[in-house]
Design a protein around this motif. Structure first.
Motif, PDB file in Angstrom:
ATOM      1  N   ASN A  52       1.226  -2.551 -14.969  1.00 44.71           N
ATOM      2  CA  ASN A  52       1.978  -3.695 -14.456  1.00 44.71           C
ATOM      3  C   ASN A  52       3.483  -3.560 -14.671  1.00 44.71           C
ATOM      4  OD1 ASN A  52      -0.362  -4.977 -13.607  1.00 44.71           O
ATOM      5  ND2 ASN A  52      -0.634  -6.103 -15.517  1.00 44.71           N
ATOM      6  N   GLY A  53       3.874  -2.642 -15.544  1.00 43.19           N
ATOM      7  CA  GLY A  53       5.301  -2.426 -15.776  1.00 43.19           C
ATOM      8  C   GLY A  53       6.039  -1.941 -14.541  1.00 43.19           C
ATOM      9  N   VAL A  54       5.358  -1.199 -13.677  1.00 39.45           N
ATOM     10  CA  VAL A  54       6.030  -0.649 -12.496  1.00 39.45           C
ATOM     11  C   VAL A  54       6.410  -1.742 -11.497  1.00 39.45           C
ATOM     12  CG1 VAL A  54       5.829   0.915 -10.531  1.00 39.45           C
ATOM     13  CG2 VAL A  54       5.093   1.658 -12.803  1.00 39.45           C
ATOM     14  N   PRO A  55       5.475  -2.591 -11.013  1.00 37.42           N
ATOM     15  CA  PRO A  55       5.898  -3.651 -10.085  1.00 37.42           C
ATOM     16  C   PRO A  55       6.883  -4.635 -10.713  1.00 37.42           C
ATOM     17  CG  PRO A  55       3.581  -3.943 -10.717  1.00 37.42           C
ATOM     18  CD  PRO A  55       3.998  -2.587 -11.187  1.00 37.42           C
ATOM     19  N   ILE A  56       6.750  -4.905 -12.011  1.00 39.18           N
ATOM     20  CA  ILE A  56       7.722  -5.793 -12.671  1.00 39.18           C
ATOM     21  C   ILE A  56       9.107  -5.172 -12.625  1.00 39.18           C
ATOM     22  CG2 ILE A  56       8.514  -6.451 -14.997  1.00 39.18           C
ATOM     23  CD1 ILE A  56       6.768  -8.581 -13.818  1.00 39.18           C
TER      24      ILE A  56
ATOM     25  N   VAL B 280       9.742   5.528 -12.135  1.00 40.49           N
ATOM     26  CA  VAL B 280       8.752   5.373 -11.066  1.00 40.49           C
ATOM     27  C   VAL B 280       9.117   4.178 -10.182  1.00 40.49           C
ATOM     28  CG1 VAL B 280       6.343   4.794 -10.550  1.00 40.49           C
ATOM     29  CG2 VAL B 280       6.864   6.486 -12.322  1.00 40.49           C
ATOM     30  N   ALA B 281       9.502   3.056 -10.829  1.00 41.00           N
ATOM     31  CA  ALA B 281       9.883   1.855 -10.088  1.00 41.00           C
ATOM     32  C   ALA B 281      11.080   2.122  -9.178  1.00 41.00           C
ATOM     33  CB  ALA B 281      10.197   0.722 -11.063  1.00 41.00           C
ATOM     34  N   GLU B 282      12.084   2.811  -9.717  1.00 41.17           N
ATOM     35  CA  GLU B 282      13.297   3.096  -8.945  1.00 41.17           C
ATOM     36  C   GLU B 282      12.993   4.000  -7.757  1.00 41.17           C
ATOM     37  OE1 GLU B 282      15.645   2.721 -13.153  1.00 41.17           O
ATOM     38  OE2 GLU B 282      15.211   4.703 -12.327  1.00 41.17           O
TER      39      GLU B 282
ATOM     40  N   THR C 293       0.819  -1.215   0.000  1.00 40.94           N
ATOM     41  CA  THR C 293       0.000   0.000   0.000  1.00 40.94           C
ATOM     42  C   THR C 293       0.853   1.265   0.000  1.00 40.94           C
ATOM     43  OG1 THR C 293      -0.137  -0.183   2.409  1.00 40.94           O
ATOM     44  CG2 THR C 293      -1.958  -1.096   1.127  1.00 40.94           C
ATOM     45  N   SER C 294       2.064   1.179   0.560  1.00 44.88           N
ATOM     46  CA  SER C 294       2.944   2.347   0.591  1.00 44.88           C
ATOM     47  C   SER C 294       3.545   2.584  -0.793  1.00 44.88           C
ATOM     48  CB  SER C 294       4.057   2.126   1.614  1.00 44.88           C
ATOM     49  OG  SER C 294       4.978   3.189   1.572  1.00 44.88           O
ATOM     50  N   LYS C 295       3.493   3.829  -1.232  1.00 42.70           N
ATOM     51  CA  LYS C 295       4.011   4.130  -2.571  1.00 42.70           C
ATOM     52  C   LYS C 295       5.529   4.103  -2.617  1.00 42.70           C
ATOM     53  CE  LYS C 295       1.251   6.339  -6.009  1.00 42.70           C
ATOM     54  NZ  LYS C 295       0.997   7.525  -6.832  1.00 42.70           N
ATOM     55  N   VAL C 296       6.166   4.465  -1.515  1.00 41.77           N
ATOM     56  CA  VAL C 296       7.628   4.520  -1.487  1.00 41.77           C
ATOM     57  C   VAL C 296       8.139   3.698  -0.311  1.00 41.77           C
ATOM     58  CG1 VAL C 296       9.662   6.000  -1.346  1.00 41.77           C
ATOM     59  CG2 VAL C 296       7.621   6.812  -2.543  1.00 41.77           C
TER      60      VAL C 296
END
Length: 302
Positions: free
Chosen positions: A288-292, A66-68, A37-40
């Protein structure tokens, strides 16, 4: 195992050399990050990651960034268009320079084929392939696999049709290797001059009608600049023979989904009305690209 070998195993150059278990592990870790749930998170606090894009792709770079940042890493963005590479500095020298400045990992996108594997042998920080020539685009295929797994529960046994310019597509290649390792059936559909003959031994080329009967219909982006090279006569003609029109989509199986690596040429490879159709997973893929990519970056730096 030597330090160099450990580093090499933390590179992500493509899915062709990854074991099935490793791919499954990345998908599982992506599910973990998506559930947070936490974005960072401070998972990679104090780590520096350089996004080195020697070929433009705003969407892919933003997804990595965004992922980093969600992992708490410090991000350096490098664009070749505004760099000394334009003045003649080699890609190797640029990567080596950033390595010497203390980056902990590099995300790299480039046009030359084969150069990334050479860099990985020489550079001591893990490198992640964000697309190299028409060779591979592993994180795109991983997010595609993740999307399919979320949609169908498992990938084994699915039939996936990849339609479009197979010859020039790194997305098609990475998906082929990843899907087959997870037990899916892959088939291609392409005009004669857009087929990659060397891939025919791995997956059959089928007609558009047969391709439409798959569980997943994946459309590839048409490079409109290839008009000049004679690969396609016109966007209209391509749509007529190989585009996913509303009429063709109506012939898909009820449970089947539409996918596309984006950016989309609306009205060329896919009709505008289908991009956000209930069958479409195109924007879900982007999300889905972000969590991957969080899973992949974490893997490189763990």
């Amino acid at each position: 195992m030597t330090k160099t070998n450990v580093t090499y195993e933390r590179h992500l150059l493509g899915l062709k050399q990854l074991e099935r278990e490793e791919i499954a592990s990345i998908l599982d870790r992506a599910a973990y990050w998506e559930s947070q749930t936490s974005k960072v998170t401070p998972r990679l606090e104090g780590k520096f990651v350089a996004n080195m894009f020697f070929e433009n792709s705003t969407r892919t770079r933003f997804s990595f960034e965004v992922a980093e940042k969600r992992l708490g890493a410090q991000v350096l963005n490098f664009s070749a268009a505004a760099s000394s590479v334009e003045k003649g500095e080699s890609i190797y020298d640029t990567v080596r320079t950033l390595e010497s400045m203390g980056i902990d990992a590099g995300v790299i996108r480039m046009k030359p084929i084969g150069l990334l594997a050479e860099l990985a042998e020489k550079i001591k920080v893990p490198l992640i392939n964000a697309g190299d020539g028409n060779n591979e685009h592993p994180t795109q295929a991983l997010l595609d696999l993740y999307t399919m797994k979320k949609t169908f529960g498992e990938i084994k046994g699915l039939t996936v049709s990849i339609i479009g310019d197979i010859l020039h597509s790194r997305v098609a290649r990475s998906n082929l290797w990843g899907l087959q390792k997870l037990g899916a059936n892959v088939q291609f559909c392409a005009p004669d001059n857009m087929q990659a003959p060397e891939l025919a031994e791995h997956a059959p080329y089928v007609s558009v009608e047969e391709a439409l009967q798959a569980d997943v219909v994946m459309m590839l982006r048409v490079q409109l600049e290839r008009h000049d090279k004679g690969f396609i006569r016109s966007a209209e003609e391509y749509r007529e023979h190989y585009g996913l029109t509303v009429e063709r989509a109506a012939r898909m199986k009820p449970h089947a989904v539409i996918m596309h690596p984006a950016p989309v040429n609306r009205g060329v490879e896919i009709d505008d009305e289908l991009v956000e159709h209930e069958k479409s997973k195109i924007f879900a893929q982007m999300g889905n690209g972000v969590p991957i990519r969080m899973a992949v970056i974490e893997r490189a730096l763990s």
